[in-house]
Design an enzyme around this catalytic site. Structure first.
Site, PDB file in Angstrom:
ATOM      1  CE1 TYR A 100      -0.278   6.336  -2.123  1.00 41.17           C
ATOM      2  CE2 TYR A 100      -2.106   6.635  -3.661  1.00 41.17           C
ATOM      3  CZ  TYR A 100      -1.152   5.824  -3.071  1.00 41.17           C
ATOM      4  OH  TYR A 100      -1.070   4.491  -3.419  1.00 41.17           O
TER       5      TYR A 100
ATOM      6  NE  ARG B 245      -3.050   1.676   0.143  1.00 37.18           N
ATOM      7  CZ  ARG B 245      -2.680   2.287  -0.984  1.00 37.18           C
ATOM      8  NH1 ARG B 245      -1.467   2.809  -1.065  1.00 37.18           N
ATOM      9  NH2 ARG B 245      -3.515   2.390  -1.998  1.00 37.18           N
TER      10      ARG B 245
ATOM     11  CD  GLU C 132      10.876   0.321  -0.590  1.00 33.91           C
ATOM     12  OE1 GLU C 132      11.774  -0.273  -1.225  1.00 33.91           O
ATOM     13  OE2 GLU C 132       9.832  -0.233  -0.211  1.00 33.91           O
TER      14      GLU C 132
ATOM     15  CG  HIS D 115       6.232   2.693   0.370  1.00 43.28           C
ATOM     16  ND1 HIS D 115       6.115   2.649  -0.997  1.00 43.28           N
ATOM     17  CD2 HIS D 115       7.192   1.809   0.705  1.00 43.28           C
ATOM     18  CE1 HIS D 115       6.970   1.752  -1.457  1.00 43.28           C
ATOM     19  NE2 HIS D 115       7.639   1.236  -0.446  1.00 43.28           N
TER      20      HIS D 115
ATOM     21  NE  ARG E 218      -1.766   6.963  -7.313  1.00 41.75           N
ATOM     22  CZ  ARG E 218      -0.702   6.224  -7.052  1.00 41.75           C
ATOM     23  NH1 ARG E 218       0.474   6.803  -6.867  1.00 41.75           N
ATOM     24  NH2 ARG E 218      -0.794   4.926  -6.981  1.00 41.75           N
TER      25      ARG E 218
ATOM     26  CB  ALA F 144       2.889   0.312  -8.953  1.00 45.65           C
TER      27      ALA F 144
ATOM     28  N   PRO G  32       6.148   5.394 -10.737  1.00 48.29           N
ATOM     29  CG  PRO G  32       5.313   3.275 -11.204  1.00 48.29           C
ATOM     30  CD  PRO G  32       6.556   3.990 -10.742  1.00 48.29           C
ATOM     31  CG  ASN G  33       0.495   5.847 -11.717  1.00 49.82           C
ATOM     32  OD1 ASN G  33       0.202   6.322 -12.812  1.00 49.82           O
ATOM     33  ND2 ASN G  33       0.589   4.548 -11.504  1.00 49.82           N
TER      34      ASN G  33
HETATM   35  C1  DQA Z   1       3.115   4.043  -2.663  1.00 51.29           C
HETATM   36  C2  DQA Z   1       2.402   2.716  -2.346  1.00 51.29           C
HETATM   37  C3  DQA Z   1       2.328   1.832  -3.560  1.00 51.29           C
HETATM   38  O1  DQA Z   1       1.655   0.619  -3.247  1.00 51.29           O
HETATM   39  C4  DQA Z   1       1.573   2.524  -4.677  1.00 51.29           C
HETATM   40  O2  DQA Z   1       1.569   1.718  -5.843  1.00 51.29           O
HETATM   41  C5  DQA Z   1       2.064   3.891  -4.952  1.00 51.29           C
HETATM   42  C6  DQA Z   1       2.463   4.746  -3.839  1.00 51.29           C
HETATM   43  C7  DQA Z   1       3.129   5.014  -1.471  1.00 51.29           C
HETATM   44  O3  DQA Z   1       3.899   5.965  -1.528  1.00 51.29           O
HETATM   45  O4  DQA Z   1       2.359   4.851  -0.523  1.00 51.29           O
HETATM   46  O5  DQA Z   1       2.050   4.341  -6.091  1.00 51.29           O
HETATM   47  O6  DQA Z   1       4.469   3.756  -2.982  1.00 51.29           O
END
Ligand code: DQA
Length: 147
Positions: free
Chosen positions: A22, A107, A98, A100, A17, A77, A9-10
């Site tokens: 990011y 954070r 995974e 990020h 964003r 998220a 998401p997002n």
């Molecule tokens: C994220 C970190 C998550 O906490 C956040 O909700 C995201 C992006 C990252 O890529 O740093 O949407 O996964």
């Protein structure tokens, strides 16, 4: 080898964003770059972004049937909330890494726990959008060793 890159998401908003966290690269440009890396590594690659937990669960769950050999996933998220994505990754039997973009351990407290990482081969966090490339390279190395 067929790899899919799943973004949660997002992440469709990357570029606009919170660029201070990011960066300014868009999801489209990350995907273009990964296509070039996949070509170099001689693997097939596909991309999927969803704001819906169930769609991600379905995609992970059908990965074996779809002939997918490995998954790069940024559950966004859902990392911090989704037992369902954890269970899908664990049951699918398709190795996953995974990613990020940000360092989730530096954070807010609620981001410091990943429910999904324990169902993955490993995790890359905090290296910005470059992390997707390192995850793809690491996943392909891992899959080659498994053969
Ligand atoms: C994220 C970190 C998550 O906490 C956040 O909700 C995201 C992006 C990252 O890529 O740093 O949407 O996964």
């Amino acid at each position: 080898m067929k790899i899919i890159v799943i973004n949660g998401p997002n992440l469709q908003l990357l570029g606009s964003r919170k660029p201070e966290i990011y960066g300014s690269e868009t999801l489209e440009s990350i995907q273009k770059h990964l296509e070039a890396v996949a070509k170099e590594l001689k693997v097939d690659i596909g991309f999927f972004q969803s704001n819906s937990e169930g769609e991600i669960v379905d995609l992970v769950g059908s990965s074996q049937k779809d002939g997918v050999t490995g998954i790069v996933i940024n559950p966004a998220a859902y990392t911090h909330t989704s037992v369902a994505i954890h269970d899908a990754l664990e049951s699918a039997g398709t190795p996953a890494i995974e990613v990020h973009i940000s360092n989730i351990y530096k954070r807010e407290e609620f981001r410091r726990k990943s429910l999904t990482a324990s169902a993955c081969v490993g995790q890359i966090a905090g290296l910005g959008t470059d992390g997707y490339e390192w995850a793809l390279r690491a996943l392909v190395n891992h899959l080659k060793k498994q053969k």
